[in-house]
Write a protein that holds these residues in place. Structure first.
Motif, short mmCIF file in Angstrom:
data_model
loop_
_atom_site.label_atom_id
_atom_site.label_comp_id
_atom_site.label_asym_id
_atom_site.label_seq_id
_atom_site.Cartn_x
_atom_site.Cartn_y
_atom_site.Cartn_z
N UNK A 154 -119.37 -19.65 46.99
CA UNK A 154 -120.53 -20.56 47.00
C UNK A 154 -120.21 -21.73 46.09
N UNK A 155 -120.47 -22.94 46.58
CA UNK A 155 -120.20 -24.14 45.80
C UNK A 155 -121.51 -24.65 45.21
N UNK A 156 -121.64 -24.54 43.89
CA UNK A 156 -122.83 -25.01 43.20
C UNK A 156 -123.67 -23.88 42.64
N UNK A 157 -123.99 -23.95 41.33
CA UNK A 157 -124.78 -22.91 40.68
C UNK A 157 -126.14 -23.45 40.23
N UNK A 158 -126.73 -24.30 41.11
CA UNK A 158 -128.12 -24.66 40.92
C UNK A 158 -129.00 -23.54 41.45
N UNK A 159 -130.27 -23.84 41.66
CA UNK A 159 -131.19 -22.79 42.12
C UNK A 159 -130.78 -22.25 43.49
N UNK A 160 -130.41 -23.15 44.41
CA UNK A 160 -130.01 -22.72 45.75
C UNK A 160 -128.79 -21.80 45.69
N UNK A 161 -127.77 -22.19 44.91
CA UNK A 161 -126.58 -21.36 44.80
C UNK A 161 -126.88 -20.01 44.17
N UNK A 162 -127.74 -20.00 43.17
CA UNK A 162 -128.09 -18.74 42.52
C UNK A 162 -128.85 -17.82 43.47
N UNK A 163 -129.78 -18.39 44.22
CA UNK A 163 -130.53 -17.56 45.17
C UNK A 163 -129.63 -17.01 46.27
N UNK A 164 -128.73 -17.83 46.77
CA UNK A 164 -127.80 -17.37 47.80
C UNK A 164 -126.92 -16.24 47.27
N UNK A 165 -126.45 -16.38 46.03
CA UNK A 165 -125.63 -15.33 45.43
C UNK A 165 -126.46 -14.06 45.22
N UNK A 166 -127.70 -14.21 44.73
CA UNK A 166 -128.56 -13.05 44.51
C UNK A 166 -128.87 -12.33 45.81
N UNK A 167 -129.12 -13.10 46.87
CA UNK A 167 -129.40 -12.49 48.17
C UNK A 167 -128.19 -11.71 48.68
N UNK A 168 -127.00 -12.24 48.46
CA UNK A 168 -125.79 -11.56 48.90
C UNK A 168 -125.62 -10.25 48.16
N UNK A 169 -125.81 -10.28 46.84
CA UNK A 169 -125.71 -9.06 46.04
C UNK A 169 -126.78 -8.06 46.45
N UNK A 170 -128.01 -8.55 46.68
CA UNK A 170 -129.12 -7.66 47.05
C UNK A 170 -128.88 -6.97 48.37
N UNK A 171 -128.10 -7.60 49.25
CA UNK A 171 -127.84 -7.02 50.56
C UNK A 171 -126.80 -5.91 50.52
N UNK A 172 -126.18 -5.71 49.35
CA UNK A 172 -125.17 -4.68 49.21
C UNK A 172 -123.78 -5.12 49.58
N UNK A 173 -123.61 -6.41 49.88
CA UNK A 173 -122.29 -6.94 50.23
C UNK A 173 -121.50 -7.27 48.97
N UNK A 174 -120.18 -7.45 49.10
CA UNK A 174 -119.39 -7.81 47.92
C UNK A 174 -119.92 -9.07 47.25
N UNK A 175 -119.93 -9.07 45.93
CA UNK A 175 -120.46 -10.21 45.19
C UNK A 175 -119.61 -11.45 45.45
N UNK A 176 -120.24 -12.60 45.71
CA UNK A 176 -119.48 -13.82 45.93
C UNK A 176 -118.98 -14.41 44.62
N UNK A 177 -118.02 -15.30 44.73
CA UNK A 177 -117.63 -16.16 43.63
C UNK A 177 -118.41 -17.46 43.74
N UNK A 178 -118.83 -18.02 42.62
CA UNK A 178 -119.57 -19.29 42.61
C UNK A 178 -118.78 -20.30 41.79
N UNK A 179 -118.58 -21.47 42.39
CA UNK A 179 -117.96 -22.58 41.66
C UNK A 179 -119.02 -23.45 41.01
N UNK A 180 -118.80 -23.85 39.78
CA UNK A 180 -119.68 -24.79 39.09
C UNK A 180 -118.84 -25.61 38.12
N UNK A 181 -118.92 -26.93 38.22
CA UNK A 181 -118.15 -27.81 37.35
C UNK A 181 -118.91 -28.21 36.09
N UNK A 182 -120.24 -28.08 36.10
CA UNK A 182 -121.06 -28.45 34.95
C UNK A 182 -121.22 -27.21 34.05
N UNK A 183 -120.65 -27.28 32.86
CA UNK A 183 -120.67 -26.12 31.97
C UNK A 183 -122.07 -25.69 31.59
#
Length: 317
Positions: A154-183
């Motif tokens: 997932x590219x971007x760790x704003x709210x949309x990226x966080x929700x997409x990652x959380x939904x993926x984890x909640x579905x029982x699928x392998x956890x995604x990697x998230x890219x974020x350039x802003x520390x």
């Protein structure tokens, strides 16, 4: 009756105006708005004037499609009762202004079919259902087709990226990697890793979901796909997109565009929140009264630490 509404008179020209509410018609509800969210995607483009031609576009306009409030009057024969807290994905109840998306106001008149009842304890977090539904739609297709492959990157760790990652984890699928350039946005991961692109050596992703809205990343993302991999454009892009053909050709890359959410997506994420499978915690970082809407929009669009700005309408509802 009057409603206080945020009005974009022109790009970067905002005011709070008293607008007339229409009389309640059969099948409609009057909503006293409690909170509305400021979108840093499409709403930012409406604010700065960079929005591509879009149905309903024009100034002056009332923005907002992330609204939660209470039903104060009902002319509808439905299960939505007076006093019920509901999510409202925008409205079209004001004359003399464009309503794209029309939800940033103290009072709204909408059809009963438009709203979704939400749990009382959600409070302001209910405004996040729109972004959660957008993230869900990127994978589900709105219930109109078979679900797509979930994101591995997932590219971007704003709210949309966080929700997409959380939904993926909640579905029982392998956890995604998230890219974020802003520390300042790297913290807050729940069950997945957040890294900077240069620290990720992998170049065999099957699915990459871009939620950054940055079209300049396409070439670098295509180079991270495995042969036959898919790049999903789940952000909103103000510029025309282009990419180098040869690297995409060599990978036989696929590209898909995820459009706006549909009602089945909204109902699905509401159920996930209700059952505790999806958490909305930690995503709202700033709240300001609606009377300070001008400074709220400036903070929402100019402060990288602001994940989600909420307007509190309690003083004007």
């Amino acid at each position: 009756m009057k409603s206080q509404a945020v009005v974009f008179n022109n790009p970067k020209q905002l005011s709070l105006k008293a607008l007339d509410l229409p009389a309640l018609q059969e099948g409609q509800l009057e909503i006293a708005v409690e909170f509305s969210g400021i979108s840093t995607g499409t709403e930012r483009m409406l604010w700065d004037g960079s929005m591509p031609p879009f149905p309903g576009m024009g100034y002056p306009l009332v923005p907002g499609y992330e609204t939660v409030g209470r039903v104060v009057r009902s002319a509808a024969d439905s299960c939505v009762q007076e006093g019920q807290r509901v999510f409202v994905p925008g409205a079209n109840c004001f004359s003399g202004v464009k309503s794209l998306f029309g939800g940033a106001a103290s009072r709204l008149v909408v059809t009963a079919q438009k709203v979704v009842p939400v749990q009382e304890q959600l409070g302001a977090q209910a405004v996040l259902l729109a972004l959660a539904a957008t993230a869900y739609h990127a994978v589900s297709g709105g219930g109109q087709q078979e679900p797509f492959a979930a994101p591995e990157l997932i590219i971007g760790h704003g709210v949309m990226g966080r929700l997409l990652a959380r939904l993926t984890v909640a579905s029982g699928l392998p956890a995604p990697t998230v890219w974020e350039t802003d520390l300042t946005r790297c913290a807050g991961a729940q069950g997945y890793a957040v890294v900077q692109p240069q620290d990720d050596p992998r170049r065999d992703y099957n699915t990459i979901y871009d939620v950054s809205g940055d079209g300049s990343l396409l070439n670098s993302l295509i180079q991270r796909l495995r042969p036959g991999g898919e790049l999903v454009l789940a952000g909103f892009y103000k510029q025309d997109l282009s990419f180098a053909y040869a690297p995409a050709f060599m990978r036989e890359a696929r590209m898909r565009i995820a459009a706006e959410w549909k009602r089945p997506d909204l109902l699905a994420v509401n159920e996930l929140v209700n059952t505790g499978r999806l958490s909305l915690d930690g995503l709202i970082t700033h709240t300001q009264p609606s009377t300070q809407a001008g400074s709220a929009y400036e903070t929402a669009f100019g402060d990288a630490s602001c994940l989600k700005m909420i307007l509190d309408w309690s003083a004007t509802a």
